[in-house]
Enzyme design. Structure first.
Site, PDB file in Angstrom:
ATOM      1  N   GLY A 189       2.097   7.260 -35.751  1.00 43.13           N
ATOM      2  CA  GLY A 189       1.379   8.083 -36.727  1.00 43.13           C
ATOM      3  C   GLY A 189       1.828   7.753 -38.144  1.00 43.13           C
ATOM      4  N   GLU A 238      -0.855  23.387 -33.916  1.00 44.27           N
ATOM      5  CA  GLU A 238      -1.829  22.747 -33.019  1.00 44.27           C
ATOM      6  C   GLU A 238      -1.419  22.882 -31.542  1.00 44.27           C
ATOM      7  OE1 GLU A 238      -1.614  18.612 -33.878  1.00 44.27           O
ATOM      8  OE2 GLU A 238      -3.419  18.091 -32.782  1.00 44.27           O
ATOM      9  N   ALA A 269      11.077  -0.044 -51.038  1.00 41.33           N
ATOM     10  CA  ALA A 269      12.531  -0.014 -51.243  1.00 41.33           C
ATOM     11  C   ALA A 269      13.210  -1.125 -50.461  1.00 41.33           C
ATOM     12  CB  ALA A 269      13.076   1.351 -50.813  1.00 41.33           C
ATOM     13  N   ASP A 303       5.903  15.633 -38.444  1.00 42.54           N
ATOM     14  CA  ASP A 303       6.226  16.798 -37.595  1.00 42.54           C
ATOM     15  C   ASP A 303       7.693  17.242 -37.638  1.00 42.54           C
ATOM     16  OD1 ASP A 303       3.623  16.894 -36.742  1.00 42.54           O
ATOM     17  OD2 ASP A 303       3.978  15.657 -34.971  1.00 42.54           O
ATOM     18  N   ARG A 311     -11.732  34.076 -40.378  1.00 43.87           N
ATOM     19  CA  ARG A 311     -12.179  32.685 -40.436  1.00 43.87           C
ATOM     20  C   ARG A 311     -11.090  31.774 -39.874  1.00 43.87           C
ATOM     21  NH1 ARG A 311     -16.166  35.050 -41.659  1.00 43.87           N
ATOM     22  NH2 ARG A 311     -17.503  34.794 -43.493  1.00 43.87           N
TER      23      ARG A 311
HETATM   24  P1  ADP Z   1       5.204   7.704 -33.073  1.00 40.68           P
HETATM   25  O1  ADP Z   1       6.093   6.575 -33.433  1.00 40.68           O
HETATM   26  O2  ADP Z   1       4.504   8.282 -34.258  1.00 40.68           O
HETATM   27  O3  ADP Z   1       5.893   8.733 -32.196  1.00 40.68           O
HETATM   28  P2  ADP Z   1       3.765   6.714 -30.692  1.00 40.68           P
HETATM   29  O4  ADP Z   1       4.393   7.690 -29.749  1.00 40.68           O
HETATM   30  O5  ADP Z   1       2.306   6.487 -30.531  1.00 40.68           O
HETATM   31  O6  ADP Z   1       3.969   7.106 -32.230  1.00 40.68           O
HETATM   32  O7  ADP Z   1       4.526   5.321 -30.538  1.00 40.68           O
HETATM   33  C1  ADP Z   1       4.177   4.215 -31.325  1.00 40.68           C
HETATM   34  C2  ADP Z   1       4.280   2.954 -30.518  1.00 40.68           C
HETATM   35  O8  ADP Z   1       5.634   2.736 -30.109  1.00 40.68           O
HETATM   36  C3  ADP Z   1       3.482   2.937 -29.214  1.00 40.68           C
HETATM   37  O9  ADP Z   1       2.119   2.678 -29.394  1.00 40.68           O
HETATM   38  C4  ADP Z   1       4.178   1.829 -28.449  1.00 40.68           C
HETATM   39  O10 ADP Z   1       3.719   0.559 -28.872  1.00 40.68           O
HETATM   40  C5  ADP Z   1       5.632   1.995 -28.892  1.00 40.68           C
HETATM   41  N1  ADP Z   1       6.330   2.741 -27.824  1.00 40.68           N
HETATM   42  C6  ADP Z   1       6.322   4.070 -27.593  1.00 40.68           C
HETATM   43  N2  ADP Z   1       7.021   4.378 -26.495  1.00 40.68           N
HETATM   44  C7  ADP Z   1       7.469   3.198 -25.985  1.00 40.68           C
HETATM   45  C8  ADP Z   1       8.238   2.823 -24.838  1.00 40.68           C
HETATM   46  N3  ADP Z   1       8.685   3.722 -23.954  1.00 40.68           N
HETATM   47  N4  ADP Z   1       8.510   1.511 -24.652  1.00 40.68           N
HETATM   48  C9  ADP Z   1       8.063   0.574 -25.530  1.00 40.68           C
HETATM   49  N5  ADP Z   1       7.325   0.868 -26.610  1.00 40.68           N
HETATM   50  C10 ADP Z   1       7.031   2.155 -26.853  1.00 40.68           C
END
Ligand code: ADP
Length: 360
Positions: free
Chosen positions: A11, A236, A22, A135, A263
């Site tokens: 995200g 949410e 930086a 978050d 609302r």
């Molecule tokens: P955030 O980093 O915002 O929590 P995500 O949970 O979608 O977002 O994770 C981002 C990316 O990190 C995933 O799309 C995936 O490519 C990688 N990732 C997440 N979990 C794993 C995992 N268990 N092993 C390898 N890569 C991972």
């Protein structure tokens, strides 16, 4: 010349660009080149790169938008969610791309840090994580890049909503992002002067939530004080959709407050965008600097974190920046979400202590 690779993943969060800038500038000051990896782990596996900053004999060769990008939301080098990177075969492609790199800096949330941890185990290149998630659901750090901007956006949106609510004597239920973590709802409820706050960690039934919201509105509008608005912040992650909640509360209140106007406003992705606040830019810059230092020292599988300076602890170069093994960060993140972390317990306790007076 040594090269640091940098990517943003998962995200997007306001302040990611400030961290990229930086890293590029601090690396350049050490005579190190920075290459941006496009679209997170997907771009790393596919070898899609963009030169960001390179020290040359004639000074710095910097891409023109790097300086201005620092004040923009989103991420200049793109972000993505990659299913392929979750597989060992996918990560082998990433490892091959990193063979000549001095290190990789991963800016992202819990998932991205999990990916960085896996990669660090399979690859000899130093890998350092920087927490970015609106978050505030990442362990071992008091804040993550994007949290402060998101909170400022929510508070400003609530202030605007309250202008119209007061004019018409209305109640508003405002839903904010946070499927797993209710932090944004909790923190903004206090700052925006909300009458009640609903978040997943309270573990309340839908019926209990409907009763509470109805009672809050009834108390406010029936009271002799003559309140002119009711503001309810909802995360949410609370299962009941905003519109259903409003409909059920209206039905409940019809006999006692006929014609009451309620609302629902879902802020949604509005909260993710926007120019990063000073705090997010400052935290991004200091974490970015610490990440470069760590990579160039050959540290790996660590996340740089932002915490209150330790009282009486070992001072570091930057008293607010610490380093934690990513494995420990991920454990603490899980505890934050499943409620076993003292931080989550404290947040829930604090909110329950004030719940009776929020609407006064
Ligand atoms: P955030 O980093 O915002 O929590 P995500 O949970 O979608 O977002 O994770 C981002 C990316 O990190 C995933 O799309 C995936 O490519 C990688 N990732 C997440 N979990 C794993 C995992 N268990 N092993 C390898 N890569 C991972």
């Amino acid at each position: 010349m040594k090269t640091i690779f940098i990517l943003t993943s998962g995200g997007d969060a306001p302040g990611m660009n400030a961290a990229v800038r930086a890293v590029a500038k601090v690396a350049a000051a050490q005579g190190v080149r920075t290459v941006g990896v496009l679209d997170g782990y997907d771009g790393l596996m596919d070898g899609r790169f963009r030169e960001l900053c390179q020290p040359t004999d004639r000074g710095l060769a910097v891409i023109p938008d790097l300086d201005t990008a620092g004040s923009l939301g989103g991420t200049l080098i793109g972000s993505a969610r990659s299913a392929r990177f979750r597989t060992p075969e996918g990560r082998q492609h990433a490892i091959a791309r990193l063979s000549a790199a001095a290190g990789l800096i991963v800016i992202g949330g819990d998932g991205s840090l999990t990916g960085a941890h896996r990669l660090a185990h399979e690859c000899g290149t130093p890998i350092i994580g920087i927490p970015a998630s609106i978050d505030n659901d990442i362990g071992c750090t008091a804040t993550a890049i994007g949290v402060d901007t998101a909170l400022n956006t929510i508070v400003e949106s609530c202030d605007r909503i309250c202008d119209t609510a007061i004019s018409h004597r209305r109640a508003f239920v405002v839903e904010v992002m946070g499927r797993q973590s209710g932090y944004l709802a909790m923190a903004s409820a206090v700052a925006a002067g909300a009458d009640a706050v609903l978040f997943r960690e309270q573990a309340r039934s839908a019926e209990d939530i409907i009763r509470t919201v109805a009672q809050t509105i009834r108390t406010a509008f029936e009271s002799e004080v003559g309140k002119r608005r009711v503001l309810i912040l909802k995360a949410e992650g609370v299962d009941i959709p905003c519109t259903s909640l409003v409909r059920r509360v209206e039905e409940e209140l019809q006999p006692v407050l006929p014609g009451v106007e309620i609302r629902a406003t879902v802020l949604g992705h509005l909260v993710r965008g926007g120019r990063p606040s000073f705090q997010d830019r400052m935290v991004a810059a200091r974490l970015g600097r610490a990440a470069v230092v760590a990579v160039l020292r050959g540290e790996s599988d660590q996340m740089v974190s932002w915490l209150q300076p330790a009282q009486g602890g070992q001072p570091t170069e930057d008293p607010s920046v610490f380093r934690y093994p990513i494995e420990r960060v991920l454990q603490e993140s899980r505890a934050l979400l499943d409620g076993s972390s003292p931080v989550t317990k404290w947040r829930v306790k604090m909110m329950s202590e004030v719940s009776g007076v929020l609407g006064l």
